[in-house]
Design a protein around this motif. Structure first.
Motif, PDB file in Angstrom:
ATOM      1  N   MET A   1       0.819  -0.834   0.091  1.00  0.00           N
ATOM      2  CA  MET A   1       0.186  -0.435  -0.126  1.00  0.00           C
ATOM      3  C   MET A   1       0.719   1.211  -0.063  1.00  0.00           C
ATOM      4  O   MET A   1       2.276   1.245   0.356  1.00  0.00           O
ATOM      5  N   ALA A   2       0.801   2.329  -0.284  1.00  0.00           N
ATOM      6  CA  ALA A   2       1.499   3.152  -0.804  1.00  0.00           C
ATOM      7  C   ALA A   2       0.938   4.594   1.308  1.00  0.00           C
ATOM      8  O   ALA A   2       1.218   3.600   1.964  1.00  0.00           O
ATOM      9  N   LYS A  24      -7.030   2.107   6.681  1.00  0.00           N
ATOM     10  CA  LYS A  24      -7.233   1.821   4.915  1.00  0.00           C
ATOM     11  C   LYS A  24      -5.647   0.972   4.663  1.00  0.00           C
ATOM     12  O   LYS A  24      -6.096   0.576   3.264  1.00  0.00           O
ATOM     13  N   TYR A  26      -2.871   1.776   4.705  1.00  0.00           N
ATOM     14  CA  TYR A  26      -2.048   3.106   4.135  1.00  0.00           C
ATOM     15  C   TYR A  26      -0.176   2.654   5.317  1.00  0.00           C
ATOM     16  O   TYR A  26      -0.494   3.015   6.251  1.00  0.00           O
ATOM     17  N   LEU A 112     -10.044  10.741   1.602  1.00  0.00           N
ATOM     18  CA  LEU A 112      -9.257   9.483   0.740  1.00  0.00           C
ATOM     19  C   LEU A 112      -9.546   9.443  -1.066  1.00  0.00           C
ATOM     20  O   LEU A 112      -8.755   9.128  -1.742  1.00  0.00           O
ATOM     21  N   SER A 113     -10.806   9.790  -1.424  1.00  0.00           N
ATOM     22  CA  SER A 113     -11.154   9.983  -2.495  1.00  0.00           C
ATOM     23  C   SER A 113      -9.743  10.865  -3.531  1.00  0.00           C
ATOM     24  O   SER A 113      -9.360  10.576  -4.399  1.00  0.00           O
ATOM     25  N   LYS A 114      -9.259  12.234  -2.656  1.00  0.00           N
ATOM     26  CA  LYS A 114      -8.350  12.859  -3.679  1.00  0.00           C
ATOM     27  C   LYS A 114      -7.066  12.195  -3.071  1.00  0.00           C
ATOM     28  O   LYS A 114      -6.697  12.599  -4.155  1.00  0.00           O
ATOM     29  N   MET A 115      -7.011  11.638  -2.750  1.00  0.00           N
ATOM     30  CA  MET A 115      -5.221  10.689  -2.009  1.00  0.00           C
ATOM     31  C   MET A 115      -5.414   9.909  -3.484  1.00  0.00           C
ATOM     32  O   MET A 115      -4.524   9.903  -3.980  1.00  0.00           O
ATOM     33  N   GLU A 116      -6.869   8.872  -2.866  1.00  0.00           N
ATOM     34  CA  GLU A 116      -6.487   8.269  -4.604  1.00  0.00           C
ATOM     35  C   GLU A 116      -6.377   9.034  -6.035  1.00  0.00           C
ATOM     36  O   GLU A 116      -5.575   8.172  -6.824  1.00  0.00           O
ATOM     37  N   ALA A 117      -7.001  10.183  -6.345  1.00  0.00           N
ATOM     38  CA  ALA A 117      -7.307  10.084  -7.400  1.00  0.00           C
ATOM     39  C   ALA A 117      -5.563  10.765  -7.850  1.00  0.00           C
ATOM     40  O   ALA A 117      -5.226  10.383  -8.665  1.00  0.00           O
ATOM     41  N   LEU A 119      -3.014   9.492  -6.154  1.00  0.00           N
ATOM     42  CA  LEU A 119      -1.456   8.057  -6.156  1.00  0.00           C
ATOM     43  C   LEU A 119      -2.035   7.808  -7.576  1.00  0.00           C
ATOM     44  O   LEU A 119      -1.455   6.975  -7.559  1.00  0.00           O
ATOM     45  N   ARG A 120      -2.717   7.702  -7.870  1.00  0.00           N
ATOM     46  CA  ARG A 120      -3.316   6.821 -10.037  1.00  0.00           C
ATOM     47  C   ARG A 120      -2.278   7.097 -10.892  1.00  0.00           C
ATOM     48  O   ARG A 120      -2.021   6.110 -11.640  1.00  0.00           O
TER      49      ARG A 120
END
Length: 121
Positions: A1-2, A24, A26, A112-117, A119-120
């Protein structure tokens, strides 16, 4: 995980955010001021940094600008986390080099939504 570096001077905020993100999946490292945040980012090379803006020793705007000026760390996404919710605060954070901005108290789903965007990318 990140791997996530949390740069936050408030112990309660650090504890709450780190525990929720660890649950989660991380991997978390923490720093309590901007100077330590810059040093930890250079040593640990996280996948993403959550940067409080109102920090002692070196504020989050300066710490972010320092990281973005360094070839080794400029590619690490930074999300500003702040209680400052004025439109000008968001602009100032983005001008300093932050990749995104979120307000406190933290809404974990939104963060989390901002982080995942980021990280992608």
């Amino acid at each position: 995980m990140a791997r996530i570096l949390i740069v936050e001077d408030n112990e309660m905020n650090r504890d709450m955010l780190s525990r929720r993100l660890q649950r989660k999946g991380y991997e978390i490292e923490m720093a309590i001021d901007g100077e330590e945040g810059v040093r930890r980012a250079r040593e640990w090379m996280p996948d993403l940094i959550l940067m409080d803006l109102s920090l002692p020793i070196m504020d989050g705007w300066t710490a972010t600008a320092t990281l973005k000026a360094d070839e080794a760390t400029r590619g690490i996404p930074v999300i500003a986390l702040t209680a400052h919710a004025m439109a000008t605060d968001r602009e100032k954070a983005l001008e300093a080099g932050c990749d995104d901005y979120d307000t406190k108290p933290v809404d974990l789903t939104r963060l989390l939504s901002k982080m995942e965007a980021l990280l992608r990318l």
